[in-house]
Enzyme design. Structure first.
Site, mmCIF file in Angstrom:
data_model
loop_
_atom_site.group_PDB
_atom_site.id
_atom_site.type_symbol
_atom_site.label_atom_id
_atom_site.label_comp_id
_atom_site.label_asym_id
_atom_site.label_seq_id
_atom_site.Cartn_x
_atom_site.Cartn_y
_atom_site.Cartn_z
ATOM 1 N N LYS A 75 8.652 -4.531 16.443
ATOM 2 C CA LYS A 75 8.961 -3.222 15.839
ATOM 3 C C LYS A 75 9.805 -2.387 16.808
ATOM 4 C CE LYS A 75 6.490 -2.534 11.846
ATOM 5 N NZ LYS A 75 7.132 -2.596 10.521
ATOM 6 N N PHE A 86 0.835 -1.216 0.000
ATOM 7 C CA PHE A 86 0.000 0.000 0.000
ATOM 8 C C PHE A 86 0.869 1.264 0.000
ATOM 9 C CE2 PHE A 86 -1.990 2.929 3.278
ATOM 10 C CZ PHE A 86 -2.771 3.642 2.371
ATOM 11 N N TYR A 129 3.725 -7.861 17.505
ATOM 12 C CA TYR A 129 4.106 -6.984 16.379
ATOM 13 C C TYR A 129 4.780 -5.718 16.911
ATOM 14 C CZ TYR A 129 2.903 -3.323 12.858
ATOM 15 O OH TYR A 129 2.910 -2.257 11.986
HETATM 16 N N1 LIG Z 1 -0.409 1.692 6.608
HETATM 17 C C1 LIG Z 1 -0.255 2.124 7.828
HETATM 18 O O1 LIG Z 1 -1.049 2.914 8.328
HETATM 19 C C2 LIG Z 1 0.896 1.686 8.674
HETATM 20 C C3 LIG Z 1 0.813 1.966 10.040
HETATM 21 C C4 LIG Z 1 1.871 1.600 10.859
HETATM 22 C C5 LIG Z 1 2.992 0.997 10.326
HETATM 23 N N2 LIG Z 1 3.046 0.732 8.999
HETATM 24 C C6 LIG Z 1 4.268 0.082 8.504
HETATM 25 O O2 LIG Z 1 4.571 0.541 7.187
HETATM 26 C C7 LIG Z 1 5.084 -0.534 6.401
HETATM 27 C C8 LIG Z 1 4.277 -0.688 5.116
HETATM 28 O O3 LIG Z 1 2.918 -0.862 5.436
HETATM 29 P P1 LIG Z 1 1.769 -1.035 4.342
HETATM 30 O O4 LIG Z 1 0.547 -0.499 4.957
HETATM 31 O O5 LIG Z 1 2.232 -0.535 3.031
HETATM 32 O O6 LIG Z 1 1.657 -2.619 4.319
HETATM 33 P P2 LIG Z 1 1.534 -3.643 3.083
HETATM 34 O O7 LIG Z 1 1.263 -4.975 3.651
HETATM 35 O O8 LIG Z 1 0.591 -3.105 2.083
HETATM 36 O O9 LIG Z 1 2.994 -3.600 2.456
HETATM 37 C C9 LIG Z 1 4.062 -4.410 2.899
HETATM 38 C C10 LIG Z 1 4.722 -5.013 1.681
HETATM 39 O O10 LIG Z 1 5.875 -5.740 2.113
HETATM 40 C C11 LIG Z 1 5.968 -6.913 1.325
HETATM 41 N N3 LIG Z 1 6.751 -7.925 2.055
HETATM 42 C C12 LIG Z 1 6.442 -8.480 3.261
HETATM 43 N N4 LIG Z 1 7.361 -9.404 3.581
HETATM 44 C C13 LIG Z 1 8.253 -9.441 2.559
HETATM 45 C C14 LIG Z 1 9.407 -10.211 2.308
HETATM 46 N N5 LIG Z 1 9.830 -11.162 3.169
HETATM 47 N N6 LIG Z 1 10.096 -9.984 1.169
HETATM 48 C C15 LIG Z 1 9.678 -9.057 0.283
HETATM 49 N N7 LIG Z 1 8.583 -8.307 0.460
HETATM 50 C C16 LIG Z 1 7.874 -8.499 1.587
HETATM 51 C C17 LIG Z 1 4.514 -7.354 1.134
HETATM 52 O O11 LIG Z 1 4.387 -8.232 0.019
HETATM 53 C C18 LIG Z 1 3.822 -6.014 0.951
HETATM 54 O O12 LIG Z 1 3.712 -5.692 -0.422
HETATM 55 C C19 LIG Z 1 5.078 -1.758 7.313
HETATM 56 O O13 LIG Z 1 6.353 -1.914 7.869
HETATM 57 C C20 LIG Z 1 4.081 -1.420 8.406
HETATM 58 O O14 LIG Z 1 4.384 -2.065 9.614
HETATM 59 C C21 LIG Z 1 2.011 1.049 8.177
HETATM 60 O O1 LIG Z 2 -14.136 -4.834 10.795
HETATM 61 C C1 LIG Z 2 -13.446 -4.243 11.678
HETATM 62 C C2 LIG Z 2 -12.053 -4.112 11.632
HETATM 63 C C3 LIG Z 2 -11.372 -3.440 12.642
HETATM 64 N N1 LIG Z 2 -12.054 -2.913 13.679
HETATM 65 C C4 LIG Z 2 -11.344 -2.145 14.735
HETATM 66 O O2 LIG Z 2 -10.814 -0.979 14.117
HETATM 67 C C5 LIG Z 2 -9.622 -0.545 14.771
HETATM 68 C C6 LIG Z 2 -8.515 -0.339 13.743
HETATM 69 O O3 LIG Z 2 -8.177 -1.573 13.190
HETATM 70 P P1 LIG Z 2 -7.063 -1.760 12.020
HETATM 71 O O4 LIG Z 2 -7.126 -0.709 11.009
HETATM 72 O O5 LIG Z 2 -7.225 -3.144 11.506
HETATM 73 O O6 LIG Z 2 -5.665 -1.688 12.763
HETATM 74 P P2 LIG Z 2 -5.048 -0.988 14.062
HETATM 75 O O7 LIG Z 2 -5.244 0.477 13.999
HETATM 76 O O8 LIG Z 2 -5.578 -1.644 15.279
HETATM 77 O O9 LIG Z 2 -3.521 -1.401 13.906
HETATM 78 C C7 LIG Z 2 -2.766 -0.951 12.786
HETATM 79 O O10 LIG Z 2 -2.246 0.330 13.136
HETATM 80 C C8 LIG Z 2 -1.083 0.553 12.452
HETATM 81 C C9 LIG Z 2 -0.525 -0.806 12.052
HETATM 82 O O11 LIG Z 2 0.723 -0.927 12.709
HETATM 83 C C10 LIG Z 2 -0.238 -0.992 10.593
HETATM 84 O O12 LIG Z 2 -1.311 -0.599 9.836
HETATM 85 C C11 LIG Z 2 -1.608 -1.814 12.435
HETATM 86 O O13 LIG Z 2 -1.164 -2.633 13.446
HETATM 87 C C12 LIG Z 2 -9.336 -1.596 15.833
HETATM 88 O O14 LIG Z 2 -9.853 -1.122 17.056
HETATM 89 C C13 LIG Z 2 -10.134 -2.818 15.383
HETATM 90 O O15 LIG Z 2 -10.527 -3.607 16.489
HETATM 91 C C14 LIG Z 2 -13.444 -3.033 13.741
HETATM 92 O O16 LIG Z 2 -14.094 -2.554 14.691
HETATM 93 N N2 LIG Z 2 -14.092 -3.706 12.741
#
Ligand SMILES: NC(=O)c1ccc[n+]([C@@H]2O[C@H](COP(=O)([O-])OP(=O)(O)OC[C@H]3O[C@@H](n4cnc5c(N)ncnc54)[C@H](O)[C@@H]3O)[C@@H](O)[C@H]2O)c1
Ligand SMILES: O=c1ccn([C@@H]2O[C@H](COP(=O)(O)OP(=O)(O)O[C@H]3OC[C@](O)(CO)[C@H]3O)[C@@H](O)[C@H]2O)c(=O)[nH]1
Length: 389
Positions: free
Chosen positions: A188, A27, A184
């Site tokens: 991290k 993403f 997780y």
């Molecule tokens: N989207 C958010 O709001 C959010 C919030 C907190 C942290 N993050 C962090 O940001 C980063 C990216 O998140 P995202 O939302 O784009 O997630 P995502 O799952 O869409 O993207 C992660 C990508 O990493 C690739 N990947 C995973 N393991 C792999 C491996 N062993 N080798 C090669 N590729 C691999 C997956 O195929 C995927 O395309 C992550 O580290 C996540 O923890 C995202």
């Molecule tokens: O159908 C649903 C799905 C989820 N919930 C609740 O929504 C809250 C947010 O959930 P989600 O977006 O899945 O993730 P979190 O915010 O809990 O965690 C993420 O934050 C950042 C990241 O590190 C990466 O994206 C990830 O861990 C939560 O309260 C769920 O219980 C719902 O009610 N119904």
């Protein structure tokens, strides 16, 4: 006429660089690749096991940036090409991770390996080869707020000192070990500490990003359409799936948890500033979120229901949501962050960045995308007769 030279925040010309982006097919990676191709001269070595979300940037060969992006289908767990790619690049950005909460308590080993063990060689190769690293961590490293341990009506719960999350001051508060949800966050946190130590002892140039719920188009998957039918993506995709299928949205434990959501396109601006201003970003840990976009999950569900009805032209459901327990929805060992408000002092001071998009506007554009991309496929999937056994 030649376009004016691009300059950094200190007025210095920005030199084109090569970036090794691990997790480029996800993403955040897909939006970052788009930005880098459309608005900068930088090259990207895009590493991932999947490339569906960046196909539009890789083909056809006539695309104006075709010579600036190359895809490498590599699983970083076991591929000797990784070090070579990091050596070829000026900067490595590591996004690769298992990062959907449904996995944390059901696949805890994969979660810990993915977020800690698999990131180790990336840090090591950057450190040994004197390469800059931008590593993606998470807001979840803060865990629960201090205020969450006070009685419900306690006045200090309203004091920002008890809930605003600050990179250089807030503690990291996780639940007990059997609440594997925190595996997780813990993995991290440990990789953050390792990167910090590599900086302190070996001079690694690093930036750590803590995203606070970045959302927008291409986030996760719609179960049964472009992902497994039984899969549980993050909340934006779960609720989008419910709306597309005209099913009530499921509120886990009453939907009382609070989140701040930031539009992916705003957040990507912050990452670009980090990439192009190393002197201001190196050695920093940055919260990247939108403190003005706070809602409970219940309020998010109500807002998405209203906006989706406007976007699709369909009336809202009579029963728009139902409550489910976290045990039923996620299984044993789930727990939750109560509230996530990012402190913005450090990112403001170092990079002058502020998010722009309101929650209403970002949901409007995202749900417009979801409807355009999935509504027809869902209709067909629902109409298809189930195969008899
Ligand atoms: N989207 C958010 O709001 C959010 C919030 C907190 C942290 N993050 C962090 O940001 C980063 C990216 O998140 P995202 O939302 O784009 O997630 P995502 O799952 O869409 O993207 C992660 C990508 O990493 C690739 N990947 C995973 N393991 C792999 C491996 N062993 N080798 C090669 N590729 C691999 C997956 O195929 C995927 O395309 C992550 O580290 C996540 O923890 C995202
Ligand atoms: O159908 C649903 C799905 C989820 N919930 C609740 O929504 C809250 C947010 O959930 P989600 O977006 O899945 O993730 P979190 O915010 O809990 O965690 C993420 O934050 C950042 C990241 O590190 C990466 O994206 C990830 O861990 C939560 O309260 C769920 O219980 C719902 O009610 N119904």
């Amino acid at each position: 006429m030649a376009s004016p030279a691009r300059v950094d925040l200190d007025g210095n010309p920005i030199k084109p660089i090569t970036i090794c982006m691990i997790g480029a097919g996800g993403f955040i990676g897909s939006h970052l690749c788009e930005k880098l191709m459309a608005e900068t001269p930088h090259k990207v070595l895009a590493v991932d096991v999947y490339n569906d979300k960046i196909k539009h940037l890789l083909e056809p060969a006539s695309l104006p940036w075709a010579d600036r992006i190359q895809f490498y289908r590599i699983n970083i767990k076991h591929d000797s090409r990784l070090e070579g790619l990091i050596k070829m690049a000026d900067l490595t950005i590591n996004l690769a991770a298992i990062c959907t909460p449904a996995d944390y308590n059901t696949r805890p080993l994969d979660t810990i390996y993915s977020n800690f063990i698999d990131a180790l060689p990336v840090v090591k190769y950057c450190s040994e080869n004197n390469k800059r690293l931008i590593h993606f961590s998470t807001c979840e490293v803060y865990g629960k707020t201090i205020g969450s341990f006070l009685p419900k009506e306690h006045p200090l719960r309203n004091d920002p000192n008890f809930y605003v999350l600050k990179e250089d001051a807030s503690p990291c508060i996780f639940g007990p070990i059997e609440k594997q949800r925190w595996s997780y966050a813990c993995a991290k946190q440990l990789i953050e500490r390792l990167i910090y130590a590599e900086g302190a002892e070996n001079g690694l140039e690093f930036t750590i990003v803590r995203p606070f719920n970045w959302i927008g188009p291409r986030m996760d998957f719609i179960p049964g359409i472009d992902g497994p039918s039984e899969g549980v993506p993050r909340v934006l995709a779960c609720f989008s799936n419910n709306l597309l299928r005209c099913e009530p949205l499921k509120l886990v434990d009453g939907g009382q948890s609070q989140r701040t959501f930031v539009y992916i396109k705003d957040a990507i601006e912050a990452v670009l500033l980090m990439i192009e201003n190393p002197a201001r970003a190196n050695g920093q840990i940055f919260n990247v979120g939108n403190p003005n976009n706070e809602v409970t999950v219940r309020q998010l569900a109500e807002m998405m229901t209203e906006i989706y009805s406007k976007v699709s032209g369909e009336p809202p459901l009579e029963v728009p949501s139902i409550d489910v327990s976290s045990k039923e929805f996620y299984g044993e060992g789930y727990d939750d962050s109560d509230k996530r408000i990012p402190d913005m002092t450090i990112i403001n001071k170092q990079l002058g960045w502020n998010p722009k998009t309101s929650l209403w506007d970002l949901l409007d554009s995202t749900l417009t995308y979801q409807h355009r991309t999935y509504a027809e496929a869902i209709k067909q999937a629902i109409a298809k007769p189930v195969a008899s056994s």
